[in-house]
Design a protein around this motif. Structure first.
Motif, mmCIF file in Angstrom:
data_model
loop_
_atom_site.group_PDB
_atom_site.id
_atom_site.type_symbol
_atom_site.label_atom_id
_atom_site.label_comp_id
_atom_site.label_asym_id
_atom_site.label_seq_id
_atom_site.Cartn_x
_atom_site.Cartn_y
_atom_site.Cartn_z
ATOM 1 N N SER A 86 -5.610 59.275 26.881
ATOM 2 C CA SER A 86 -6.262 58.122 25.962
ATOM 3 C C SER A 86 -5.961 57.175 27.414
ATOM 4 O O SER A 86 -4.918 56.532 27.636
ATOM 5 N N HIS A 87 -7.479 57.000 27.968
ATOM 6 C CA HIS A 87 -7.430 56.123 29.462
ATOM 7 C C HIS A 87 -7.193 54.718 29.817
ATOM 8 O O HIS A 87 -9.317 54.349 28.462
ATOM 9 N N THR A 88 -6.765 53.579 29.553
ATOM 10 C CA THR A 88 -6.930 52.174 28.836
ATOM 11 C C THR A 88 -7.728 51.916 29.628
ATOM 12 O O THR A 88 -7.396 52.276 31.030
ATOM 13 N N ARG A 89 -7.592 50.674 29.652
ATOM 14 C CA ARG A 89 -8.138 49.864 30.900
ATOM 15 C C ARG A 89 -7.237 48.184 31.056
ATOM 16 O O ARG A 89 -6.305 47.757 30.283
ATOM 17 N N VAL A 90 -7.664 47.523 32.110
ATOM 18 C CA VAL A 90 -6.945 46.410 32.504
ATOM 19 C C VAL A 90 -8.039 45.693 31.276
ATOM 20 O O VAL A 90 -8.769 45.043 31.092
ATOM 21 N N PRO A 91 -6.913 44.113 31.515
ATOM 22 C CA PRO A 91 -5.181 44.296 31.034
ATOM 23 C C PRO A 91 -4.876 45.060 30.234
ATOM 24 O O PRO A 91 -5.239 44.710 29.218
ATOM 25 N N THR A 92 -3.494 45.980 30.662
ATOM 26 C CA THR A 92 -2.991 46.647 29.355
ATOM 27 C C THR A 92 -2.118 45.722 29.346
ATOM 28 O O THR A 92 -0.729 45.808 29.218
ATOM 29 N N HIS A 275 -1.188 50.001 37.121
ATOM 30 C CA HIS A 275 -0.911 51.564 37.436
ATOM 31 C C HIS A 275 -0.912 52.760 36.581
ATOM 32 O O HIS A 275 -1.123 52.445 35.255
ATOM 33 N N PRO A 276 -0.700 53.880 37.214
ATOM 34 C CA PRO A 276 -0.969 54.805 35.736
ATOM 35 C C PRO A 276 -0.338 54.892 34.895
ATOM 36 O O PRO A 276 -0.857 55.110 33.372
ATOM 37 N N SER A 277 0.756 54.474 34.987
ATOM 38 C CA SER A 277 1.723 54.636 33.771
ATOM 39 C C SER A 277 1.669 53.400 32.933
ATOM 40 O O SER A 277 2.441 53.686 31.897
ATOM 41 N N GLU A 278 0.718 52.787 33.162
ATOM 42 C CA GLU A 278 0.231 51.391 32.278
ATOM 43 C C GLU A 278 -1.101 51.629 31.385
ATOM 44 O O GLU A 278 -1.148 51.484 30.265
ATOM 45 N N THR A 279 -1.849 52.883 32.483
ATOM 46 C CA THR A 279 -2.886 53.120 32.000
ATOM 47 C C THR A 279 -3.443 54.663 30.721
ATOM 48 O O THR A 279 -4.102 54.463 30.614
ATOM 49 N N LEU A 280 -2.127 55.458 31.305
ATOM 50 C CA LEU A 280 -2.256 56.641 30.384
ATOM 51 C C LEU A 280 -1.507 56.572 28.888
ATOM 52 O O LEU A 280 0.066 56.236 28.788
ATOM 53 N N THR A 281 -2.178 56.859 27.999
ATOM 54 C CA THR A 281 -1.285 56.508 26.789
ATOM 55 C C THR A 281 -1.758 57.548 25.874
ATOM 56 O O THR A 281 -3.334 58.558 26.320
ATOM 57 N N PRO A 282 -0.723 58.240 25.110
ATOM 58 C CA PRO A 282 -0.816 59.369 24.369
ATOM 59 C C PRO A 282 -1.876 59.737 23.770
ATOM 60 O O PRO A 282 -2.229 58.391 22.750
ATOM 61 N N LEU A 283 -2.919 60.856 23.139
ATOM 62 C CA LEU A 283 -3.706 60.918 22.241
ATOM 63 C C LEU A 283 -3.649 62.164 21.548
ATOM 64 O O LEU A 283 -3.768 62.815 21.997
ATOM 65 N N ILE A 284 -2.981 62.121 19.953
ATOM 66 C CA ILE A 284 -2.035 63.453 19.270
ATOM 67 C C ILE A 284 -3.228 63.080 17.634
ATOM 68 O O ILE A 284 -3.511 61.939 17.094
ATOM 69 N N VAL A 285 -4.612 64.343 17.558
ATOM 70 C CA VAL A 285 -5.359 64.036 16.310
ATOM 71 C C VAL A 285 -4.808 65.408 15.303
ATOM 72 O O VAL A 285 -5.497 66.412 16.183
ATOM 73 N N TRP A 286 -4.655 64.892 13.848
ATOM 74 C CA TRP A 286 -4.941 66.377 12.826
ATOM 75 C C TRP A 286 -5.326 66.127 11.929
ATOM 76 O O TRP A 286 -5.105 64.781 11.427
ATOM 77 N N GLY A 287 -5.256 66.971 11.202
ATOM 78 C CA GLY A 287 -6.247 66.642 9.876
ATOM 79 C C GLY A 287 -7.473 67.500 9.103
ATOM 80 O O GLY A 287 -7.737 67.984 10.684
ATOM 81 N N ALA A 288 -8.317 66.450 8.319
ATOM 82 C CA ALA A 288 -9.401 67.051 8.146
ATOM 83 C C ALA A 288 -10.339 66.511 8.710
ATOM 84 O O ALA A 288 -10.253 65.604 9.724
ATOM 85 N N GLY A 289 -10.853 67.265 9.504
ATOM 86 C CA GLY A 289 -11.976 67.484 10.148
ATOM 87 C C GLY A 289 -11.727 67.124 11.888
ATOM 88 O O GLY A 289 -12.680 67.451 13.001
ATOM 89 N N VAL A 290 -10.883 68.090 11.699
ATOM 90 C CA VAL A 290 -10.044 67.685 13.374
ATOM 91 C C VAL A 290 -9.981 69.188 14.067
ATOM 92 O O VAL A 290 -9.756 70.226 12.932
ATOM 93 N N ASN A 291 -9.888 69.190 15.327
ATOM 94 C CA ASN A 291 -9.918 70.588 15.322
ATOM 95 C C ASN A 291 -8.629 71.431 15.908
ATOM 96 O O ASN A 291 -7.832 70.439 15.954
ATOM 97 N N TYR A 292 -8.400 72.069 15.520
ATOM 98 C CA TYR A 292 -7.138 73.176 16.346
ATOM 99 C C TYR A 292 -7.015 73.255 17.338
ATOM 100 O O TYR A 292 -7.607 73.402 17.779
#
Length: 931
Positions: A86-92, A275-292
């Protein structure tokens, strides 16, 4: 002159505030109707985990032994769900990050100034649209969404603000608190019928805000064992909560889970910039209605993360942070948040093609609604003949799009419908941006015209009042009356024009400001004519050369904001200054010391940015060095012949030296205590705050002789600066002060160059002796150099220790002697004080230069004002609100910095006068006893 200073302050405040109105006003509009997908949603409830400050690479990368850092989440993304970045924006920062996640829009940059805890603007969110939301976590984040919600269906459970302690034994306990409270919440619901039935409703959101990772990152850096252990604990916690919730609902398969982060963190434990280390965050989605997980053979991304993380064969689905809000809304079937600008990431959904097409249509209509409201607002406040609409989305075009999409859905051409929706969304977002920046050019020009006018006016004031370049010309009454009425009528026309367009009140200020400023310039036309005649009579080569040197100097200053090494180049040029002039022959020793100190100071801008690697032994060394220098200075003071001195005064220096020694001890012991996780010792905290309060008082008790007062200022500021230092920067004020000290002596020598042998003896020179106003001389070209030196030293004082102009360059470790509990404003205030201390040193030295070179402080200060205003104009045109977020953040902070510097220098000028001339009298003990 007070009127002039007041006008200057006002004008500069307008210039400073203007960029927030021109570039960064709030994008929100109100008055849209909620849009909801008309089909039953795949999930009844959603669980959102936000691991505050978690970087994407910290979660996804494998340990050195090839094991996953978060085994449960790794197995989810390999077997059960979808993942991406998930790409965030400034200000982080936490607040804007959570607003993007949960409300779907990016807050304007100025929201940072309004603090993290309040809602500067009312906004809609997924929580507000849900039937019930229960949230657990930090008191800085949760109340924001409860406060903005209508009705009372958003419930919050927070720990005490004092728990957010960077010096605590282990910040992971904040996350444990959340997990424990969620468990007891579900357990208690079995015996509470009302709560039980509420939990079994549809459209329910459970929000777990986990702050431990962020706090550990600030305290120990993201590569530390503590940060990585915390990730493991969060992974276990998420696993327990997910299985608890599944069991509670009898594994009905109607729960969707999302794990993400609001922002990342730099290697040195801060965030806020792009900085990329501040704007790159993980996204993990699972469960009902979510793709395998989707297996792929090749996928292309510009970064090399997939290889590093060993995830090349699993499809990575990147999103913008604001896209997560529509994803949550469509999973549980609530209306999309009204102000959301996110695009639904369809690849995450495991639903029918019809559901995807309908959801995308809802998304498009919801963004189009905002576009319509924005357009009608702009139309209302613009004259119809001047209004230029956004052509690609005229009313007919909108109708066309909507009809086509409905037809495609009816004919079951779902992919075509989806691609039309995406086109419509992109056009609506472009249109929103078009109307949002509609007045930008017009406002920007107004400010630029004012800027040029103001700078011209200040130059005229300098030439008229402080040089002999012009004769005083008697004012022509008739001409000035005509002028006055001309400008007044221009002002009235502008006001009328703004009135009929019902513009905001700030527009009146920006558009009317050029009128009085240029009136003041045009009034001085005789001075301009006189000046032109004088300049033409000069040697052309000389004038051109002088202008060229001025331009080059200012460009080096502007350049130094982007590349700190430019300061090194400047300081090395300064080192050669005595060689170019006669000073080398005149005062060999002083010139040699000047050259050496310039070279020494030139090393600092080449050093890495402060705070990346703490080095406490260097701070202690700086403290000891200060004490050694003090002993030598005291010894020479005692030897020196000064019949005006009272030996009682020397006591003050011993107190100050004791204060420096105490600060040195406190820094060492505090950082040791934090290292062994015993927190901040209370005694050290008391000493730190007392030093901060009493060191200025001690300073004001010292004698006001030039060297003695300056020496006292150094000791006083050093005792505070040491407490705020974490590395080599503790040595910086010493090197800077040494150079300032020699500068005062060098300027004395330079005066003789002009045959002004009236120079006072520096050793007995007293700041409080009011100078005879008739002794003030007119300005020479050399005074422009003096002023340039001052501005250059001020910029060096800021960038010398590597404060890059960005939020993320400030390290919370600097304030650990004062407090370790998270408090943004208190910490920010202390960091500002740290930045200001070198400024104060330079300002006091400049004050000494002004007084000893027999110049009125006003004249030199006006030259300084011109130099900094020309720099500010550069940065005004360099402000960006597009491109990489690092560029945007840096461009704003550059402009704000230069403008604040100008306002700041006005304040510093006053402060320097106070620090050098004021003295508190202590009651002396008398020999006889009174009856």
């Amino acid at each position: 002159i007070p009127v002039f200073i007041l006008a200057g302050l006002l004008v500069h405040c307008v210039f400073l505030v203007s960029i927030f109105d021109i570039y960064f006003s709030s994008p929100l509009v109100h008055g849209m109707t909620p849009q909801q997908t008309p089909l039953p949603p795949p999930a009844k409830r959603l669980v959102l985990f936000v691991a505050d400050g978690l970087r994407a690479d910290s979660l996804y990368e494998l340990d050195s032994d090839g094991a996953a850092r978060a085994p449960y989440l790794r197995s989810i993304l390999e077997n059960n769900g979808s993942w991406g970045i998930s790409h965030t924006r400034v200000p982080t920062e936490s607040r804007p990050g959570h607003v993007a996640l949960i409300a779907g829009f990016y807050e304007d940059v100025s929201a940072v100034a309004k603090g993290w805890k309040e809602n500067p603007v009312e906004f809609d969110s997924v929580f507000n649209e849900s039937k019930y939301t229960w949230s657990w976590g930090s008191p800085d984040i949760l109340p924001m969404f409860a406060k903005g919600a209508t009705g009372d269906h958003v419930y919050t459970f927070c720990y005490a603000a004092e728990s957010e302690d960077f010096g605590a034994e282990d910040a992971a306990k904040l996350d444990m608190w959340v997990f424990d409270h969620v468990k007891s919440f579900f357990n208690s619901s079995r015996s509470n019928q009302t709560l039980f039935s509420a939990l079994n409703e549809e459209k329910v959101v459970l929000f777990l805000h986990l702050l431990g990772i962020d706090t550990n990152g600030h305290a120990h850096r993201p590569n530390s064992r503590e940060y990585q252990e915390n990730i493991k604990q969060v992974d276990e916690g998420v696993k327990e909560i997910a299985s608890l919730i599944d069991n509670f609902y009898g594994n009905d398969g109607k729960t969707a889970f999302i794990l993400t982060s609001d922002h990342g963190m730099t290697d040195w434990g801060s965030h806020g910039a792009g900085h990329p280390s501040e704007t790159l965050t993980p996204l993990i989605v699972w469960g009902a209605g979510v793709n395998y997980p989707q297996k792929v053979t090749t996928q292309f991304f510009e970064d090399n993360f997939l290889k590093e993380w060993k995830l090349e064969n699993l499809k990575r689905l990147d999103v913008n942070q604001a896209d997560i809000a529509p994803l949550m809304a469509s999973l549980i079937g609530v209306p999309f948040p009204l102000n959301s600008v996110g695009t639904l990431p369809l690849e995450y959904l495991n639903t029918s093609a019809l559901f995807k097409a309908e959801s995308m249509f809802t998304n498009a209509v919801q963004i189009l609604e905002q576009f319509k409201v924005k357009m009608s607002q702009k139309k209302e406040t613009t004259l119809s003949i001047l209004f230029t609409p956004f052509k690609p989305l005229s009313a007919s075009e909108q109708m066309n799009f909507l009809k086509k999409i409905r037809l495609c859905i009816k004919q079951q051409k779902y992919n075509e419908a989806i691609s039309l929706c995406k086109t419509l969304i992109n056009l609506a977002l472009e249109g929103l941006s078009y109307y949002h920046t509609y007045d930008r050019l017009f406002l920007g020009l107004s400010i630029a015209v004012s800027f040029v006018g103001w700078t011209t006016y200040v130059i005229l004031v300098i030439i008229k009042a402080h040089t002999n370049l012009t004769k005083t010309v008697p004012a022509n009454k008739k001409k000035s009356t005509v002028l006055f009425y001309g400008f007044a009528s221009a002002g009235m026309i502008i006001t009328f024009f703004l009135l009929i367009q019902t513009c905001p009140w700030t527009y009146y200020i920006y558009c009317l400001l050029p009128v009085p400023v240029w009136y003041a310039v045009v009034k001085e036309i005789p001075v301009i004519q006189d000046l032109v005649t004088n300049v033409l009579s000069l040697h052309i080569g000389q004038s051109a050369g002088f202008l060229l040197v001025c331009i080059l100097g200012i460009e080096i200053l502007v350049f130094s904001f982007f590349y700190r090494s430019a300061l090194t180049v400047g300081l090395l040029v300064f080192a050669g200054w005595p060689m170019i002039t006669q000073l080398w022959i005149q005062a060999k020793t002083k010139a040699l010391i000047w050259t050496l100190l310039c070279v020494l100071l030139a090393i600092f801008p080449l050093m890495p940015v402060v705070g990346r690697e703490p080095n406490i032994p260097l701070v202690i060394a700086a403290g000891l060095l200060t004490i050694v220098i003090s002993f030598f200075s005291l010894a020479s003071l005692c030897k020196g012949e000064n019949k005006y001195r009272d030996n009682q005064d020397l006591k003050v220096y011993f107190y100050q030296m004791f204060s420096v020694a105490l600060s040195t001890y406190v820094v060492g012991s505090t950082h040791n205590s934090l290292k062994i996780k015993q927190g901040l010792p209370v005694m050290n905290q008391i000493i730190s705050w007392m030093t901060l309060v009493f060191s200025p008082v001690l300073l004001l008790l010292s004698p006001t002789f030039l060297f003695e007062r300056l020496f006292s200022i150094l000791l006083s500021l050093m005792s505070t600066y040491l407490l705020l230092s974490t590395g080599y920067e503790a040595l910086f004020p010493l090197a800077l002060f040494g150079l300032m000290f020699v500068w005062i002596n060098m300027e004395q020598e330079a005066l003789q160059h002009y045959g002004l042998s009236l120079k006072p003896k520096l050793a007995v020179f007293n700041f409080t002796c009011t100078m005879d106003i008739t002794q003030f001389r007119q300005l020479h070209l050399d005074d422009v150099r003096r002023s340039f030196f001052f501005v250059f030293f001020i910029v060096t004082a800021f960038f010398g220790t590597g404060n890059i102009a960005s939020i993320n360059s400030f390290d919370p470790a600097s304030v650990y002697c004062f407090l370790t509990v998270f408090s943004p404003f208190m910490m920010g205030g202390l960091l500002l004080l740290k930045v200001a201390i070198p400024f104060v040193l330079v300002s006091c030295a400049f004050e000494a230069v002004q007084v000893t070179t027999q110049l009125s402080s006003k004249s030199l200060f006006l030259i300084v004002l011109v130099i900094s205003d020309i720099m500010a104009l550069h940065f005004f045109f360099l402000v960006k609100d597009y491109g990489s977020w690092l560029d945007i953040g840096t461009s704003i902070s550059h402009y704000v910095l230069v403008m604040s510097l100008t306002i700041f220098m006005m304040v510093m000028n006053g402060l320097a006068q106070l620090l050098t001339t004021r003295r508190l009298g202590l009651p002396r003990r008398n020999k006889h006893h009174s009856m």
